[in-house]
Design an enzyme around this catalytic site. Structure first.
Site, PDB file in Angstrom:
ATOM      1  N   HIS A 168      28.540 -17.993 -36.362  1.00 47.74           N
ATOM      2  CA  HIS A 168      27.113 -18.304 -36.268  1.00 47.74           C
ATOM      3  C   HIS A 168      26.809 -19.781 -36.566  1.00 47.74           C
ATOM      4  O   HIS A 168      26.300 -20.521 -35.732  1.00 47.74           O
ATOM      5  CB  HIS A 168      26.315 -17.467 -37.284  1.00 47.74           C
ATOM      6  CG  HIS A 168      26.509 -16.003 -37.196  1.00 47.74           C
ATOM      7  ND1 HIS A 168      25.918 -15.239 -36.224  1.00 47.74           N
ATOM      8  CD2 HIS A 168      27.216 -15.137 -37.971  1.00 47.74           C
ATOM      9  CE1 HIS A 168      26.238 -13.966 -36.407  1.00 47.74           C
ATOM     10  NE2 HIS A 168      27.032 -13.884 -37.455  1.00 47.74           N
TER      11      HIS A 168
HETATM   12  C1  BDR Z   1      23.699 -15.562 -40.683  1.00 40.61           C
HETATM   13  O1  BDR Z   1      23.739 -14.780 -41.866  1.00 40.61           O
HETATM   14  C2  BDR Z   1      24.856 -15.126 -42.645  1.00 40.61           C
HETATM   15  O2  BDR Z   1      25.546 -13.974 -42.992  1.00 40.61           O
HETATM   16  C3  BDR Z   1      25.683 -16.095 -41.842  1.00 40.61           C
HETATM   17  O3  BDR Z   1      26.237 -17.071 -42.691  1.00 40.61           O
HETATM   18  C4  BDR Z   1      24.718 -16.682 -40.858  1.00 40.61           C
HETATM   19  O4  BDR Z   1      24.076 -17.815 -41.383  1.00 40.61           O
HETATM   20  C5  BDR Z   1      23.943 -14.665 -39.488  1.00 40.61           C
HETATM   21  O5  BDR Z   1      22.964 -13.680 -39.419  1.00 40.61           O
END
Ligand code: BDR
Ligand code: CA
Length: 312
Positions: free
Chosen positions: A242
């Site tokens: 992400h």
């Molecule tokens: C986001 O939530 C976190 O778990 C990850 O680091 C990312 O920023 C994804 O939904």
């Protein structure tokens, strides 16, 4: 031109990879500081993890600040079920020796934006938006001074990952997200629609391992760790990276495609709190407030990531 950035983050394995990508790319981004926020795990762990990652990158002079330890108006929700107890589960990691800066993260953000020329600072939030919203609330004069906010959060076609309707970063602090989305700052959003296309594959992970460096090995082991969760949940071949999408956008914006649209944050839904109500089809008549990304050149993204991590 090198962009001056502040990374606001809750590491998190994917946050860690994003920080490594930024620190490996000094010709593209100058990291003025890293501000930690409570999110994936509580604040004492996120600030510590940020320092671990800076040391791993061989950049112990990077300044790390601790910020808000709880959302503006709600109880903190964390994600140990994804990231493990420490937030960086996977490889064995030594405690950092570089110091935490004494200044509060919010004060650092405000002071930095005020002391630099207008439109020269980009904020890169990779976690819940508590620090950034607090800075905007406390010092509204910084909003027109910001060059841009490029953040990971939200979803439209992919809907939610922490609830059926909401993505984690927005869900944890929707009031903060609402402040940021209404601030009038140029906003670029990397939602799950993009990040779920930035999936690691076995050859990518092997590529990181084969670098024969400590950062390469860590990226491989972190990916192995959180892959288990995403494979089980989505039945996908790999794990979504992400947060590195935010940094990749600063380096190679042409890897991403999206629409400039209106995005509102659901604050009071019975089932939909934290949802990003994205007017993808432009049916609301509401003014656009965000460049909401929808697509990524995944091979180009992994090529960039591999090239840069190999430098460390
Ligand atoms: C986001 O939530 C976190 O778990 C990850 O680091 C990312 O920023 C994804 O939904
Ligand atoms: Ca994150």
């Amino acid at each position: 031109m090198t962009r001056k950035i502040i990374i606001d983050t809750d590491p998190g394995q994917d946050d860690a990879v994003a920080i490594l990508l930024a620190l490996a790319s000094p010709e593209d981004v100058e990291v003025l500081g890293i501000t930690a926020v409570a999110g994936n795990v509580p604040l004492p762990l996120t600030e510590k993890n940020a320092r671990i990652v800076c040391e791993l990158a061989g950049k112990p002079d990077t300044r790390v600040f601790a910020g808000c330890d709880a959302p503006l108006a709600r109880k903190l929700v964390t994600a140990e079920h994804v990231h493990g107890k420490t937030g960086l589960d996977g490889p064995q990691l030594a405690d950092p020796t570089m110091p935490l800066q004494p200044q509060h993260a919010v004060d650092f953000i405000i002071e930095t934006v005020r002391s630099h020329p207008e439109k020269t600072i980009t904020l890169c939030p990779l976690g819940p938006l508590t620090n950034v919203a607090t800075a905007l609330q406390r010092a509204p004069d910084i909003a027109p001074r910001l060059q841009e906010i490029v953040l990971m959060g939200g979803a439209y076609f992919e809907v939610g990952n922490i609830t059926p309707a909401a993505e984690f970063n927005i869900f944890v602090d929707p009031e903060a997200a609402d402040i940021v989305f209404r601030a009038g700052v140029p906003l670029v959003v990397m939602p799950l629609d993009v990040t779920h296309k930035a999936l690691t594959t076995a050859p990518h992970v092997q590529g990181f391992r084969d670098m024969g460096t400590e950062p390469g090995r860590m990226v491989a082991e972190w990916t192995d760790f959180f892959e288990r969760f995403d494979k089980e949940k989505y039945g996908s071949a790999g794990a979504p990276l992400h947060d590195p999408c935010v940094i990749a956008y600063l380096i190679r914006p042409e890897l991403f495609q999206g629409r400039h649209i209106n995005v509102e944050i659901e604050l009071t839904g019975t089932y939909t709190t934290g949802m990003t109500v994205a007017d993808w089809w432009r049916v609301s008549g509401r003014a656009p407030n965000a460049m909401f990304m929808g697509d990524i050149d995944a091979e180009g993204f992994f090529g960039l990531l591999t090239e840069r991590i190999a430098r460390l």
